[in-house]
Enzyme design. Structure first.
Site, mmCIF file in Angstrom:
data_model
loop_
_atom_site.group_PDB
_atom_site.id
_atom_site.type_symbol
_atom_site.label_atom_id
_atom_site.label_comp_id
_atom_site.label_asym_id
_atom_site.label_seq_id
_atom_site.Cartn_x
_atom_site.Cartn_y
_atom_site.Cartn_z
ATOM 1 N N ASP A 138 0.823 -1.212 0.000
ATOM 2 C CA ASP A 138 0.000 0.000 0.000
ATOM 3 C C ASP A 138 0.856 1.260 0.000
ATOM 4 O O ASP A 138 2.046 1.239 0.370
ATOM 5 C CB ASP A 138 -0.939 0.018 1.200
ATOM 6 C CG ASP A 138 -0.192 0.020 2.532
ATOM 7 O OD1 ASP A 138 0.752 -0.778 2.686
ATOM 8 O OD2 ASP A 138 -0.548 0.824 3.415
ATOM 9 N N GLU A 149 0.004 -1.291 5.606
ATOM 10 C CA GLU A 149 1.040 -0.820 6.540
ATOM 11 C C GLU A 149 0.849 0.647 6.894
ATOM 12 O O GLU A 149 1.145 1.065 8.019
ATOM 13 C CB GLU A 149 2.426 -1.048 5.930
ATOM 14 C CG GLU A 149 3.588 -0.836 6.895
ATOM 15 C CD GLU A 149 4.183 0.570 6.835
ATOM 16 O OE1 GLU A 149 5.127 0.832 7.613
ATOM 17 O OE2 GLU A 149 3.710 1.384 6.019
ATOM 18 N N HIS A 155 6.123 10.179 1.261
ATOM 19 C CA HIS A 155 4.882 10.885 1.583
ATOM 20 C C HIS A 155 4.887 12.331 1.078
ATOM 21 O O HIS A 155 4.135 13.162 1.586
ATOM 22 C CB HIS A 155 4.608 10.875 3.093
ATOM 23 C CG HIS A 155 4.432 9.502 3.670
ATOM 24 N ND1 HIS A 155 3.914 9.278 4.934
ATOM 25 C CD2 HIS A 155 4.696 8.266 3.164
ATOM 26 C CE1 HIS A 155 3.879 7.976 5.167
ATOM 27 N NE2 HIS A 155 4.354 7.341 4.099
#
Length: 371
Positions: free
Chosen positions: A69, A133, A344
């Site tokens: 993921d 996760e 991110h």
């Protein structure tokens, strides 16, 4: 390997989409190279992949763990569309390129090449790519529950996070809390007739500025941290809000427990209620993962450090699925290609030269442990 990574990135695996498409890409790749592959799907869009390269069974096996993921791309603009997997100037751009489809592709390519070469492994080689996760670790929990009885003895586990080729054996744990304040609705032209839940939350926010949970500083991991990362409340501009909620990310050090932290925050709220009869708050856990701390003198840890040329293991502040994999009873390291500082963020990328180096490092670890 590069084409595998492109397909993995293009198979968007955010929470909204699920991991099934990415799992199918990985499973097909590994099957094409002769591995035994199980694609474990549930809830329509969620999936794990467990692949095994069989051996003579003379030694304990080796497990590589990864997650399928990725976090959403966010609202900030990207130079390249986040799921197009654009290659430019020696880099591959896309959400998950570093965290952690790049390291996963490098590990999968290492396993595939050894299979193609007919390597005479003395211990089974297992690759587990799991779901969730970034949100709730549902995939690794499911993998450990379903596979622990069939894996056999393991000499160690490698979690393929982007560590920049440093060997990590310790990281902080995580506890996400939701703190909710309650009020009473009224027309906003008569605010005195209601209780404003947002105003009550302001008292908690002010108190949290100086809140430090009980802890013993860890020699490697230092002190815990706290970040208030989400707030929501109110239903309309002309209605006094009867509810406000924040989400708080605590990173914990060894010795801290999520349950004890909840009680500390509840005690803080009780103190605020002591001088305000209209103050009501609720504290609950959203997600909790324990800290990871592996003995640096473990033979497996020393062997990995020697093999990849690392001076010694280090500690990091972020959290992985490592504590769940550690339940399998084998020593564990976190290691892989990629710069964690781009995770991110918009324009996430992985260097193609790092991918190649990562694949070679993974092959060297496998050879040192299983050949």
């Amino acid at each position: 390997m590069k084409e595998l990574l492109k397909r993995l990135i293009q198979a968007e695996s955010t929470r909204r989409c699920g991991e099934r498409a990415a799992a199918q890409v990985l499973a097909a790749y590994l099957k094409d190279h002769g591995l035994e592959v199980e694609l474990d799907g549930w809830d329509e869009s969620r999936a794990n992949v467990a692949a095994r390269l069989r051996s003579s069974g003379q030694r304990p096996g080796l497990l590589f763990g990864a997650h399928l993921d990725v976090v959403p791309p966010g609202d900030e603009p990207w130079t390249h569309a986040p799921f197009d997997a654009v290659e430019e100037d020696g880099r591959l751009y896309g959400r998950g390129a570093t965290d952690m489809k790049g390291p996963l592709a490098a590990a999968a390519a290492a396993v595939a090449e050894l299979a193609d070469e007919g390597a005479a492994l003395k211990g089974d080689l297992v690759l587990a790519a799991t779901a969730g996760e970034e949100t709730d670790s549902c995939g690794v929990k499911r993998f450990v529950e379903r596979q622990s009885g069939s894996l056999g003895p393991l000499c160690g586990t490698v979690i393929c996070e982007p560590t920049g080729f440093t060997v990590v054996t310790a990281h902080r744990g995580m506890c996400w809390l939701r703190v909710t304040t309650f009020g009473r609705t009224a027309h906003s032209s008569m605010p005195q007739m209601g209780v404003n839940a947002i105003s009550k939350m302001r008292r908690i926010l002010e108190a949290m500025e100086t809140f430090v949970p009980a802890h013993q500083p860890d020699p490697l991991l230092g002190a815990p941290s706290m970040s208030i990362n989400r707030i929501e409340g109110g239903s309309a501009p002309n209605v006094v809000p009867d509810r406000c909620a924040i989400q708080v990310d605590f990173r914990l050090v060894p010795g801290q427990e999520a349950a004890a932290l909840v009680e500390e925050v509840r005690a803080l709220c009780s103190r605020l209620a002591g001088d305000d009869p209209d103050f009501r708050a609720q504290v609950e856990i959203i997600r909790a993962v324990g800290p990871l701390k592996v003995d640096s003198d473990e033979p497996f840890v020393r062997q990995v450090c020697r093999t990849v040329g690392a001076e010694g293991p280090v500690a990091v502040g972020y959290t992985t699925d490592g504590p769940y994999f550690a339940e399998l009873g084998a020593p564990l390291v976190v290691f892989g290609p990629g710069d964690s500082s781009v995770c991110h963020k918009p324009d996430e990328y992985v260097g193609l030269s790092d991918l190649e180096r990562g694949k070679q490092c993974f092959k060297q670890i496998i050879s040192a442990c299983l050949l």
